[in-house]
Write an enzyme that holds these catalytic residues in place. Structure first.
Site, PDB file in Angstrom:
ATOM      1  N   GLU A  75      -3.382   3.608  -6.370  1.00  0.00           N
ATOM      2  CA  GLU A  75      -3.010   4.310  -5.138  1.00  0.00           C
ATOM      3  C   GLU A  75      -3.678   5.681  -5.050  1.00  0.00           C
ATOM      4  O   GLU A  75      -4.107   6.106  -3.976  1.00  0.00           O
ATOM      5  CB  GLU A  75      -1.487   4.450  -5.042  1.00  0.00           C
ATOM      6  CG  GLU A  75      -0.765   3.138  -4.752  1.00  0.00           C
ATOM      7  CD  GLU A  75      -1.125   2.552  -3.396  1.00  0.00           C
ATOM      8  OE1 GLU A  75      -1.608   3.297  -2.517  1.00  0.00           O
ATOM      9  OE2 GLU A  75      -0.935   1.338  -3.218  1.00  0.00           O
ATOM     10  N   TYR A  77       3.783   9.197   0.607  1.00  0.00           N
ATOM     11  CA  TYR A  77       3.225   7.841   0.672  1.00  0.00           C
ATOM     12  C   TYR A  77       3.111   7.221  -0.714  1.00  0.00           C
ATOM     13  O   TYR A  77       3.542   6.087  -0.944  1.00  0.00           O
ATOM     14  CB  TYR A  77       1.847   7.842   1.340  1.00  0.00           C
ATOM     15  CG  TYR A  77       1.120   6.546   1.064  1.00  0.00           C
ATOM     16  CD1 TYR A  77       1.453   5.386   1.751  1.00  0.00           C
ATOM     17  CD2 TYR A  77       0.156   6.455   0.047  1.00  0.00           C
ATOM     18  CE1 TYR A  77       0.851   4.172   1.455  1.00  0.00           C
ATOM     19  CE2 TYR A  77      -0.448   5.254  -0.256  1.00  0.00           C
ATOM     20  CZ  TYR A  77      -0.104   4.116   0.457  1.00  0.00           C
ATOM     21  OH  TYR A  77      -0.693   2.922   0.154  1.00  0.00           O
ATOM     22  N   ASP A 119       0.911   3.997   5.301  1.00  0.00           N
ATOM     23  CA  ASP A 119      -0.477   4.468   5.310  1.00  0.00           C
ATOM     24  C   ASP A 119      -1.126   4.118   6.642  1.00  0.00           C
ATOM     25  O   ASP A 119      -0.456   3.727   7.609  1.00  0.00           O
ATOM     26  CB  ASP A 119      -1.249   3.860   4.137  1.00  0.00           C
ATOM     27  CG  ASP A 119      -1.415   2.347   4.253  1.00  0.00           C
ATOM     28  OD1 ASP A 119      -0.800   1.727   5.153  1.00  0.00           O
ATOM     29  OD2 ASP A 119      -2.182   1.777   3.457  1.00  0.00           O
ATOM     30  N   CYS A 168      -5.477  -7.245  11.143  1.00  0.00           N
ATOM     31  CA  CYS A 168      -5.204  -6.223  12.162  1.00  0.00           C
ATOM     32  C   CYS A 168      -6.115  -5.019  11.917  1.00  0.00           C
ATOM     33  O   CYS A 168      -5.670  -3.889  11.703  1.00  0.00           O
ATOM     34  CB  CYS A 168      -3.731  -5.821  12.113  1.00  0.00           C
ATOM     35  SG  CYS A 168      -3.148  -4.955  13.584  1.00  0.00           S
ATOM     36  N   CYS A 200      -6.484 -11.455  16.222  1.00  0.00           N
ATOM     37  CA  CYS A 200      -5.109 -11.707  16.662  1.00  0.00           C
ATOM     38  C   CYS A 200      -4.691 -13.168  16.498  1.00  0.00           C
ATOM     39  O   CYS A 200      -3.525 -13.451  16.190  1.00  0.00           O
ATOM     40  CB  CYS A 200      -4.947 -11.274  18.119  1.00  0.00           C
ATOM     41  SG  CYS A 200      -5.101  -9.474  18.347  1.00  0.00           S
ATOM     42  N   CYS A 204      -3.172 -13.896  13.118  1.00  0.00           N
ATOM     43  CA  CYS A 204      -2.125 -12.973  12.681  1.00  0.00           C
ATOM     44  C   CYS A 204      -0.764 -13.667  12.664  1.00  0.00           C
ATOM     45  O   CYS A 204      -0.390 -14.357  13.622  1.00  0.00           O
ATOM     46  CB  CYS A 204      -2.073 -11.768  13.622  1.00  0.00           C
ATOM     47  SG  CYS A 204      -0.800 -10.561  13.179  1.00  0.00           S
ATOM     48  N   CYS A 256       3.682  -9.685  18.886  1.00  0.00           N
ATOM     49  CA  CYS A 256       2.926  -8.428  19.003  1.00  0.00           C
ATOM     50  C   CYS A 256       2.865  -7.974  20.464  1.00  0.00           C
ATOM     51  O   CYS A 256       2.242  -8.611  21.311  1.00  0.00           O
ATOM     52  CB  CYS A 256       1.524  -8.596  18.444  1.00  0.00           C
ATOM     53  SG  CYS A 256       0.539  -7.076  18.557  1.00  0.00           S
TER      54      CYS A 256
END
Length: 371
Positions: free
Chosen positions: A45, A128, A146, A198, A205, A208, A214
Site C-alpha cells: 500500500e 486510507y 482511494d 470501471c 460497463c 461490470c 449503476c
C-alpha cells in the site's frame, strides 16, 4: 445523485461473486480464503501510493527478498532502503516506511496492530492506508477510499459534484456499503473493479457486476464521472547544478536535509530552486567548492507533484576537499548511492556534455553504473 434500486446486500453479493471469478493475482495478495500478511499489505500500500501495480511488483519482490519481515526492514540502514526505493519517487514514503517498521518493532514487538486507530498512530500511515490494512490484513469493516473507490461510487450513484469537493460524500457512500462479512475481499473487489472494468477512460460497463444498478450508466454519463475541478497550472522553478569532478574522476555528491523534498537523498549540489531566471554569477556563492565554473549546454527538466523544475549544469575540475554533508564518489560507483530520478538526469546530462574533458575518456560508458 440518482438512487439505485438494488439493496446493499445484493450489491455486495454481485460484487463478491464477480471478484471470486476475476480477482487479480498480485504478489502481496493472499490466495482465495487465505489471510493476507499484514507486512505485505502495508508495504504494497505504501508503494502503490502515486504508483501503478505494474511498476510496484518488482520493487515489492525486491524488498521482501532483502527484508523478509518488518523486523528485518527496521534493522536495515536507511541508505539501503532509499537505494532500493530508487525509481518509485516520493522519497518521503521510503523514509516513513523505515520509521514505521522501527515503530512496529519497538512499540508492537514486530506485529502490526489490527485497528485503524492504532495503525493511524504509526509514522507514514494515513486514513486510507490504515483502512486498507485493517480491511485486507485483518478483515475489519474499514473503507479504504482511494481513487478507484471514488470513481466507482461516483458512477454507481451518479455523483456529479467534482473532486475534490465530492470526497467526503463518496467516502460516506462507500462506507455505507462496506459489509461486515468479507470486508477485506470487498475492499479489494472495488479496487479491482476500478482498475480493470470501471476505468478512468472507456469503462467496460457491459462486463461490470454493477451494470444494472449503476446510475451513471443508466444516465449515459459513466465516462464523464467523476468530474474534477480544473487543476491550477504548475509553476516552473529553476536552478543550477554544480558538477564538480576531480582529476582522478570523482564527483561531488551531497546529502539533502532530512526534511523537505527528496529529504535524506543524495544530490548533485545545486543552487536554490526558484521561479526567477537563474544565472551563474547570481548563484556563484552557492557553489559547494571553488572552481572555474562553466555552463554546459542544454537543460535538465523534471516534474514534481506541485511544480516543474529546470536545471542547467555548471561544471568544473576541482581539487578534492571536505564539503559539509558531501562525499566524493568515483564515477563507476555512483550507482551505489540513493540518487532520485531528477539527479540521475543531471548525472546523465553532465556525463554526456562534460564527460570528454571533465571526466576522462569513456565517461559515457559509466552511465551503466546507474540503476
Amino acid at each position: 445523485m440518482a438512487p439505485h434500486p438494488i439493496a446493499p446486500e445484493e450489491l455486495n453479493a454481485l460484487l463478491l461473486d464477480w471478484y471470486d471469478r476475476h480477482r487479480r493475482r498480485l504478489p502481496w495478495r493472499a490466495p482465495p480464503g487465505g489471510r493476507a500478511e499484514p507486512y505485505h499489505v502495508w508495504l504494497s500500500e505504501i508503494m502503490l501510493q502515486q504508483t501503478t501495480v505494474a511498476t510496484v511488483g518488482p520493487y515489492f519482490r525486491r524488498f521482501i527478498d532483502l527484508w523478509p519481515t518488518v523486523r528485518d526492514l527496521a534493522a536495515a540502514d536507511l541508505d539501503a532502503v532509499l537505494h532500493a526505493w530508487q525509481g518509485l519517487g516520493y522519497y518521503a514514503r521510503a523514509r516513513n516506511l523505515h520509521k514505521c517498521a522501527q515503530a512496529v518493532t519497538e512499540r508492537h514487538g514486530g506485529v502490526f496492530p489490527d485497528t485503524e486507530e492504532a495503525l493511524l498512530a504509526l509514522p507514514g500511515i494515513g486514513a486510507y492506508t490504515a483502512a486498507a490494512i485493517a480491511a485486507i490484513a485483518f478483515d475489519q469493516p474499514a473503507t479504504p477510499a482511494d481513487g478507484n473507490f471514488e470513481r466507482v461510487f461516483a458512477r454507481l450513484y451518479a455523483v456529479e459534484t467534482p473532486l475534490p469537493q465530492a470526497k467526503p460524500a463518496l467516502r460516506a457512500l462507500a462506507a455505507a456499503l462496506t459489509p461486515a462479512h468479507r470486508p477485506g475481499d470487498h475492499a479489494q473487489a472495488v479496487m479491482d473493479l476500478g482498475a480493470t472494468i470501471c476505468t478512468p477512460r472507456s469503462p467496460k460497463c457491459m462486463a461490470c457486476p454493477w451494470h444494472e444498478p449503476c446510475a451513471a450508466r443508466r444516465l449515459g454519463i459513466a465516462g464523464e464521472l467523476p468530474r474534477k475541478t480544473p487543476k491550477k497550472q504548475k509553476p516552473t522553478r529553476r536552478g543550477i547544478a554544480f558538477w564538480a569532478v576531480t582529476q582522478d574522476g570523482s564527483v561531488l555528491l551531497r546529502r539533502r536535509p532530512e526534511s523537505g523534498l527528496l529529504g535524506g537523498m543524495m544530490e548533485v549540489p545545486s543552487s536554490a530552486w526558484i521561479e526567477a531566471e537563474t544565472t551563474l554569477p547570481a548563484v556563484a556563492g552557492e557553489a559547494p567548492v571553488k572552481g572555474a565554473w562553466r555552463m554546459l549546454p542544454g537543460l535538465v527538466r523534471h516534474t514534481f507533484t506541485h511544480f516543474h523544475l529546470e536545471l542547467t549544469v555548471a561544471a568544473a575540475s576541482v581539487s578534492q576537499q571536505p564539503v559539509a554533508d558531501g562525499v566524493w564518489v568515483p564515477l563507476d560507483r555512483l550507482g551505489e548511492h540513493a540518487l532520485p530520478t531528477v539527479m540521475k538526469k543531471v548525472v546523465t546530462h553532465a556525463l554526456a556534455q562534460a564527460g570528454k574533458d571533465a571526466s576522462g575518456p569513456g565517461a559515457r560508458s559509466r552511465l551503466s553504473s546507474l540503476p
